[in-house]
Scaffold this motif. Structure first.
Motif, mmCIF file in Angstrom:
data_model
loop_
_atom_site.group_PDB
_atom_site.id
_atom_site.type_symbol
_atom_site.label_atom_id
_atom_site.label_comp_id
_atom_site.label_asym_id
_atom_site.label_seq_id
_atom_site.Cartn_x
_atom_site.Cartn_y
_atom_site.Cartn_z
ATOM 1 N N LYS A 192 28.249 46.568 27.492
ATOM 2 C CA LYS A 192 28.934 47.061 28.689
ATOM 3 C C LYS A 192 30.372 46.564 28.754
ATOM 4 O O LYS A 192 30.685 45.451 28.332
ATOM 5 N N LEU A 193 31.228 47.413 29.290
ATOM 6 C CA LEU A 193 32.594 47.027 29.626
ATOM 7 C C LEU A 193 32.668 46.925 31.148
ATOM 8 O O LEU A 193 32.377 47.891 31.855
ATOM 9 N N LEU A 194 33.051 45.762 31.632
ATOM 10 C CA LEU A 194 33.214 45.546 33.061
ATOM 11 C C LEU A 194 34.702 45.559 33.393
ATOM 12 O O LEU A 194 35.504 44.932 32.699
ATOM 13 N N VAL A 195 35.057 46.261 34.451
ATOM 14 C CA VAL A 195 36.450 46.380 34.875
ATOM 15 C C VAL A 195 36.506 46.083 36.372
ATOM 16 O O VAL A 195 35.646 46.545 37.123
ATOM 17 N N ALA A 196 37.521 45.312 36.797
ATOM 18 C CA ALA A 196 37.599 44.978 38.216
ATOM 19 C C ALA A 196 39.011 44.573 38.599
ATOM 20 O O ALA A 196 39.868 44.327 37.742
ATOM 21 N N SER A 197 39.234 44.466 39.905
ATOM 22 C CA SER A 197 40.515 44.010 40.424
ATOM 23 C C SER A 197 40.679 42.510 40.253
ATOM 24 O O SER A 197 41.802 42.016 40.110
ATOM 25 N N GLU A 198 39.577 41.768 40.295
ATOM 26 C CA GLU A 198 39.608 40.316 40.143
ATOM 27 C C GLU A 198 38.415 39.888 39.308
ATOM 28 O O GLU A 198 37.336 40.490 39.391
ATOM 29 N N ALA A 199 38.578 38.813 38.534
ATOM 30 C CA ALA A 199 37.521 38.374 37.621
ATOM 31 C C ALA A 199 36.272 37.930 38.367
ATOM 32 O O ALA A 199 35.153 38.081 37.856
ATOM 33 N N LYS A 200 36.413 37.373 39.561
ATOM 34 C CA LYS A 200 35.248 36.902 40.303
ATOM 35 C C LYS A 200 34.257 38.025 40.571
ATOM 36 O O LYS A 200 33.059 37.773 40.761
ATOM 37 N N ALA A 201 34.729 39.259 40.549
ATOM 38 C CA ALA A 201 33.837 40.406 40.768
ATOM 39 C C ALA A 201 32.845 40.581 39.626
ATOM 40 O O ALA A 201 31.841 41.284 39.774
ATOM 41 N N PHE A 202 33.097 39.940 38.479
ATOM 42 C CA PHE A 202 32.172 40.057 37.344
ATOM 43 C C PHE A 202 30.929 39.187 37.523
ATOM 44 O O PHE A 202 29.921 39.396 36.838
ATOM 45 N N LEU A 203 31.002 38.175 38.389
ATOM 46 C CA LEU A 203 29.915 37.198 38.485
ATOM 47 C C LEU A 203 28.559 37.834 38.791
ATOM 48 O O LEU A 203 27.572 37.528 38.106
ATOM 49 N N PRO A 204 28.434 38.735 39.760
ATOM 50 C CA PRO A 204 27.120 39.339 40.012
ATOM 51 C C PRO A 204 26.664 40.300 38.919
ATOM 52 O O PRO A 204 25.507 40.730 38.923
ATOM 53 N N LEU A 205 27.563 40.634 37.997
ATOM 54 C CA LEU A 205 27.226 41.577 36.926
ATOM 55 C C LEU A 205 26.774 40.858 35.659
ATOM 56 O O LEU A 205 26.621 41.481 34.608
ATOM 57 N N GLY A 206 26.564 39.539 35.766
ATOM 58 C CA GLY A 206 26.015 38.789 34.641
ATOM 59 C C GLY A 206 27.009 37.962 33.866
ATOM 60 O O GLY A 206 26.643 37.289 32.901
ATOM 61 N N TRP A 207 28.290 37.964 34.273
ATOM 62 C CA TRP A 207 29.328 37.207 33.558
ATOM 63 C C TRP A 207 29.164 35.711 33.821
ATOM 64 O O TRP A 207 28.986 35.278 34.952
ATOM 65 N N LYS A 208 29.246 34.917 32.756
ATOM 66 C CA LYS A 208 29.188 33.464 32.832
ATOM 67 C C LYS A 208 30.537 32.907 32.372
ATOM 68 O O LYS A 208 30.828 32.874 31.178
ATOM 69 N N PRO A 209 31.388 32.487 33.305
ATOM 70 C CA PRO A 209 32.758 32.119 32.926
ATOM 71 C C PRO A 209 32.854 30.841 32.104
ATOM 72 O O PRO A 209 32.169 29.855 32.368
ATOM 73 N N ARG A 210 33.718 30.919 31.084
ATOM 74 C CA ARG A 210 34.104 29.754 30.280
ATOM 75 C C ARG A 210 35.628 29.752 30.165
ATOM 76 O O ARG A 210 36.273 30.796 30.256
ATOM 77 N N TRP A 211 36.189 28.576 29.953
ATOM 78 C CA TRP A 211 37.635 28.465 29.805
ATOM 79 C C TRP A 211 38.103 29.021 28.475
ATOM 80 O O TRP A 211 37.440 28.822 27.452
#
Length: 727
Positions: A192-211
């Motif tokens: 999947k390609l996730l697109v959003a206005s802000e990165a925090k919007a990816f969190l409920p879509l399964g994104w696990k942030p790393r630096w």
């Protein structure tokens, strides 16, 4: 003006024979939103619930309404939260749908010159509009002209995702405006390609942030398409993503800035050039007053926002132009005030300007307590660090408009970038003669120009050191087709990047002796670098570099959209209208910076000193001053540029000191994984009181932002595997 989130399936991924975007792991956030929706009688499952949860995290961008559309095959999902500005009715809801229900879009921003473009679409192409929203022009123009041609008709600030579901033409297009005024980030998550206005919007879509420690250490987040987070990219300004089954994801440039050949003599008179700037600026302001809600102005003590206030006042009084939905002659202005003793307060000048114009002004006083209280929230909305607390002041200022019933403000961003307002530009102006105006004093007198060039370089390094920035000593230029001027400008752009000592020993070792200027130069394509070397005057090279790097990735983010939209305020930038900027870019360097042996600059402020003689002999934004002379006071006409910065000297054991001590505990800094804890401890000891070290204070501001994001967004502790080797 709004926020959006989108999910696009890139390749055929089958679960029990069903192809969809819904094969992500159900998160706690999406489960909670789903329960809330079901409690209210809404049956929302799977991708719809995930997208709704995604919108929930950016609802500040659009608190007025939400909408979700998912394609029948569940390969594309579009979600939108709305800040109602034009067409306040339900017809303006998004996602938008074409008249044949085969083209769909979510749009953030404003498209100007709406009435003319809509009339052409209706009368010349028989397009049937579904609403009075300017956003629907994206659908109309795409349907008529296709990609990429439709993008040339879009005038304004925007980011959008469009899905064309017509048979044989299936594609997704995600686009961003020419200067990056509106944000758009994207990441891949499996197929999947996730697109959003802000990165925090990816969190409920399964994104696990790393630096992305490499992007942080080599400054890539500030100069190219990387962000602070691994795998999360910014769509570059003036570009679009073209996503098809056949070709996958392609990033395509549709617009770029261009400057006149430096060897071409100028044939226009000064009066013609001044009139050309004035006409285009007034038209840009006029177009940005159109709204179905009230419009205000952010007014500082500078010439840029004051000129906009003056133009708006004249348009309203003499031409009866409506200010948003109001037939008024007095626009409401909002300004910020720092403690008067700090030397950074411009509110008195803003008040005098407002009195001269006869407009209403509302002031927000920024105290140390205010900065300490709002720091973490401001960082969370910006999603990146910054060297100064001015972004916190902008965050706080942006509470004012909504408190007074104003959703839209005009701002002065973009003037310094196009009229050479920053102190970084004079050295590059002096590097070569201006062949476009060969009779100018500095073109005629190469000895004077050479002496001033050396003096300006010395004066700028002194300014950098006083401000706590990094003043790079002379370093040998590495081989580059961009030329020595571009390499020198790279040092200016890197002045606010933290020095290597801030980073953990393992990261310093991994970074080695890498020359950070390579990051800056490498962010520009080879054809652009060739124009820097041979076609453009060095001043224009410097301006291009600033606009592509610091303007797009920093100023329009933490001093623009992110801090404004945190409070559901839409900001419009007349100086970044591409009809205006394309004209200004073709003007000679010597009308942007003007030499005068005896120049009246007014008060010096915290940036300039009596010893900055060479810098003071140059009048920045000269042609803009002439163009807006009818709209501003004598005080502003003669006043030198004062950057919008916050004070860096604060009391020991005061609110900011206590806030940073609480935030930057050894455990919190250690949890980052990429910061040298000893450096932070030393900075904490030397950043406060009468003898405060500005550089140490800025180190705390950097690290404080990283700790805030780590805690608010759940970013995993960095290790050596977070050094990205590609991209």
């Amino acid at each position: 003006m709004c926020g959006f989130s989108a999910c696009i399936l890139l390749s055929k991924a089958s679960i029990n024979g069903h192809i969809s975007c819904t094969d992500g792991v159900k998160t706690a956030d999406s489960k909670e939103i789903e329960r809330d929706l079901e409690a209210n009688g809404a049956e929302v499952k799977g991708l719809a619930a995930d997208l709704q949860a995604s919108l929930h995290l950016i609802t500040h961008r659009g608190p007025d309404d939400t909408g979700i559309w998912i394609s029948p095959n569940e390969r594309v999902g579009l979600a939108h939260c709305r800040l109602s500005i034009n067409d306040l009715s339900s017809a303006g809801r998004q996602p938008l749908h074409g008249s044949d229900n085969r083209i769909h879009a979510v749009v953030n921003g404003e498209i100007y010159d709406y009435d003319r473009l809509r009339h052409e679409c209706e009368t010349l192409h028989n397009y049937l509009f579904q609403s009075d929203s300017d956003s629907e022009l994206v659908l109309a123009l795409y349907s008529i002209y296709g990609a990429p041609d439709f993008l040339t008709y879009l005038r304004g600030e925007f980011a959008f995702v469009l899905y064309d579901g017509r048979h044989g033409a299936q594609r997704v297009i995600a686009a961003r405006d020419r200067y990056g005024i509106k944000p758009l980030v994207y990441t891949r998550l499996g197929p999947k390609l996730l697109v959003a206005s802000e990165a925090k919007a990816f969190l409920p879509l399964g994104w696990k942030p790393r630096w992305d420690v490499r992007a942080i250490a080599d400054a890539g987040w500030m100069f190219d398409d990387r962000t602070l987070f691994r795998g999360v990219r910014k769509l570059l300004p003036g570009h679009y993503l073209d996503i098809t089954e056949q070709d996958g994801v392609r990033q395509v440039k549709y617009w770029d800035a261009e400057y006149e050949d430096k060897s071409k003599p100028e044939t226009r008179t000064i009066d013609e050039m001044v009139s050309g700037v004035r006409e285009r600026l007034v038209e840009s302001v006029r177009l940005r007053l159109r709204a179905d809600v009230p419009v205000g102005i952010y007014l500082s003590g500078g010439i840029d926002s004051s000129a906009i206030a003056g133009i708006v006042t004249e348009l309203a009084r003499k031409e009866k132009v409506k200010i948003g939905n109001e037939e008024a002659t007095r626009v409401t202005c909002f300004s910020v005030a720092f403690p008067e003793t700090s030397g950074y307060d411009e509110s008195r000048i803003a008040e005098r300007t407002a009195a001269w114009l006869g407009v209403k002004t509302i002031k927000k006083t920024i105290t140390e307590e205010t900065l300490a209280q709002d720091f973490a929230d401001a960082v969370f909305h910006c999603e990146h660090h910054h060297f100064d607390l001015n972004f916190v002041a902008k965050f706080t200022l942006s509470t004012l408009p909504r408190e007074h019933g104003v959703k839209v403000v005009l701002t002065g961003e973009g003037a310094d970038e196009h009229f050479a307002g920053y102190p970084y530009f004079p050295a590059e102006f002096l590097r070569e003669a201006d062949e476009a105006l060969p009779d100018s004093t500095l073109s005629q007198n190469s000895d004077l120009r050479g002496e001033m060039f050396k003096a300006v370089e010395r004066e700028m390094k002194a300014i950098w050191r006083r401000a706590g920035a990094t003043a790079y000593e002379d370093k040998p230029a590495f081989p580059s087709i961009a030329g020595v001027g571009a390499t020198a400008m790279s040092d200016n752009l890197l002045a606010w990047h933290p020095t290597a000592t801030l980073f953990a020993p393992w990261l310093q070792t991994r970074q080695g002796d890498y020359d950070l200027r390579r990051t800056v130069i490498g962010s520009h394509t080879s054809d652009v670098q060739a124009r820097m070397r041979s076609r453009w005057h060095p001043l224009h090279t410097a301006m291009y570099m600033w606009n592509k790097n610091s303007l797009a990735n920093v100023l329009l983010s933490c001093l623009g959209d992110r801090t404004e939209m945190a409070h559901s305020v839409e900001a419009r930038t007349p100086f970044l209208d591409h009809h205006l900027t394309e004209y200004v870019n073709r003007l000679p360097p010597s009308v942007k910076l003007r030499y005068g042996a005896e120049t009246e600059n007014g008060e010096l402020g915290p940036t300039w000193t009596e010893s900055s003689m060479a810098l003071q002999s140059l009048t920045e934004k000269w042609i803009l001053r002439q163009a807006v002379r009818p709209y501003i006071t004598d005080e502003l006409y003669n006043r030198k540029k004062h950057p919008f910065l916050a004070p860096t000297r604060w009391t020991q054991d005061g609110p900011l000191h206590r806030m940073f001590k609480t935030l930057l505990t050894p455990q919190a800094v250690e949890q980052l994984g990429f910061v040298n804890c000893t450096t932070i401890q030393e900075a904490m000891d030397s950043a406060w009181g009468e003898k405060a070290d500005a550089k140490s204070f800025r180190l705390l501001v950097y690290c404080g932002a990283w700790v805030t994001l780590s805690q608010r967004m759940g970013v995993a502790k960095a290790d050596a595997s977070d050094w990205e080797t590609t991209g």
